[in-house]
Design a protein around this motif. Structure first.
Motif, short mmCIF file in Angstrom:
data_model
loop_
_atom_site.label_atom_id
_atom_site.label_comp_id
_atom_site.label_asym_id
_atom_site.label_seq_id
_atom_site.Cartn_x
_atom_site.Cartn_y
_atom_site.Cartn_z
N LEU A 22 1.07 -1.43 0.28
CA LEU A 22 -0.21 0.03 0.30
C LEU A 22 1.04 1.32 -0.06
O LEU A 22 2.01 1.26 1.01
CB LEU A 22 -0.54 0.13 1.48
N ASN A 29 -1.21 5.52 4.56
CA ASN A 29 -1.67 4.03 3.45
C ASN A 29 -3.37 4.13 3.72
O ASN A 29 -3.84 3.25 3.62
CB ASN A 29 -1.18 2.88 3.66
N GLY A 59 2.27 -2.54 3.94
CA GLY A 59 2.59 -1.30 4.05
C GLY A 59 4.26 0.13 3.40
O GLY A 59 4.97 -0.75 4.33
N PHE A 64 0.65 0.90 8.47
CA PHE A 64 -0.04 -0.31 7.50
C PHE A 64 -1.30 0.52 6.39
O PHE A 64 -1.20 0.50 5.13
CB PHE A 64 -0.04 -1.82 8.57
N CYS A 65 -1.64 0.55 6.87
CA CYS A 65 -3.37 1.80 6.87
C CYS A 65 -4.43 1.95 7.45
O CYS A 65 -4.22 1.41 8.39
CB CYS A 65 -3.96 0.41 5.83
N GLY A 118 -8.51 -0.32 8.10
CA GLY A 118 -7.59 -0.84 7.52
C GLY A 118 -7.20 -2.03 8.56
O GLY A 118 -5.85 -3.61 8.41
#
Ligand code: T3D
Length: 266
Positions: A22, A29, A59, A64-65, A118
């Motif tokens: 990502l 992200n 990510g 990460f998200c 996420g």
């Protein structure tokens, strides 16, 4: 090696193992419509890739998200609202289902905070690794929403009702170490071991009996809605198929010949 150009993700397939990164690090992200479109295209490529051995998802940067990009949900003129149900049905739901139904393992390497959808994205993966500094946050209640993208199923399944409810109500961050202790994720890794872990997972997936792992994934997910009899029947059906694979023949030969198996994923 296949390397498809995208903007919000990086996507490559090497030795039939895919890596999806990502790639909106400045916004941790978070998901945009474009990221959803690009992920959909990437998974369509994977669904048609012959002898795919597995997928690793991570990510870029320190997150990460962070779930839905909230700048795409800015206030609309009076009398207009964003149809979030539509967003879930058209984008998040299909993405989560695609990951769960993909016929190879999908492994998340959570490199930083995983919030809102996420976090659900990470939990939709078949195995989750996370760096020690990562945090998992059910951020939804902070913006007046319910956990989505599978969160209301993943959380109670993995943690039980009380922890699921507490995390969802209070949007309290869970550290990666706590997540590992609770069984929310498979393993914590040191912060500087992301690249090394991805490489190890690549080697694992490239050398694994892919069909057996795919059937394991299918059977384990089916178990939550099956009776024991149904599950035993499913195991018999899948094991019959496994008994016909090249990898099973190779595994048994390797055992007899006292050597490591050389699985081809067939
Ligand atoms: O809408 C639908 O389609 C329905 C589906 C909804 C699914 C959902 O996921 S709803 C939940 C959405 N996510 C959130 O509410 C999380 C929002 N983010 C945060 O709470 C925090 O960013 C974190 C706790 C995740 C991390 O905090 P921190 O202090 O480490 O980082 P930060 O400074 O807040 O964020 C860094 C940058 O990323 C910042 O941008 P800037 O100011 O430097 O330009 C921040 O605005 C941006 N960012 C982080 N999360 C989002 C985001 N931008 C847009 N949307 C985000 N979700």
């Amino acid at each position: 090696m296949i390397n498809t150009e995208f903007t919000t993700i990086r996507f490559s397939i090497t030795e039939n193992v895919a890596l999806i990164v990502l790639n909106r690090p400045d916004k941790l992200n978070s998901f945009t419509a474009q990221m959803h479109d690009e992920l959909k295209q990437a998974f369509e490529i994977l669904n048609h890739h012959v002898n795919l051995r597995g997928v690793i998802l991570t990510g870029e940067g320190r997150g990460f998200c962070a779930g839905q990009d909230l700048t795409e949900r800015k206030k609309l003129p009076e009398g207009h609202v964003h149809d979030l149900g539509d967003s879930l049905k058209k984008r998040y739901g299909p993405l989560i289902q695609t990951i769960r139904e993909l016929s190879v393992p999908v492994i998340a390497v959570v490199n930083g905070v995983a919030a809102g959808a996420g976090m659900s994205l990470a939990l939709a993966c078949d195995l989750v690794y996370a760096v020690k500094s990562a945090k998992f946050i059910q951020a939804f209640s902070k913006v007046g929403l319910i956990p989505d993208a599978g969160g209301t199923l993943f959380l109670p399944q993995l943690l039980g009702t009380q922890r699921a409810m507490g995390l969802a109500f209070f949007a309290q961050p869970v550290s990666a170490t706590q997540a590992e202790e609770w069984g929310l994720i498979w393993k914590c890794i040191e912060d500087d071991k992301v690249t090394e872990t991805i490489e190890e997972l690549h080697q694992f997936l490239f050398n694994a009996p892919t069909k057996a792992l795919a059937a394991t994934k299918q059977a384990i997910y089916a178990s939550s809605s099956n009776t024991l009899n149904e599950q035993l029947a499913l195991e018999a059906m899948l094991q019959r198929q496994m008994g016909m694979t090249k990898d099973y023949r190779e595994g048994v030969s390797a055992f007899s010949e006292k050597r490591s198996p050389n699985f081809s994923g067939e």
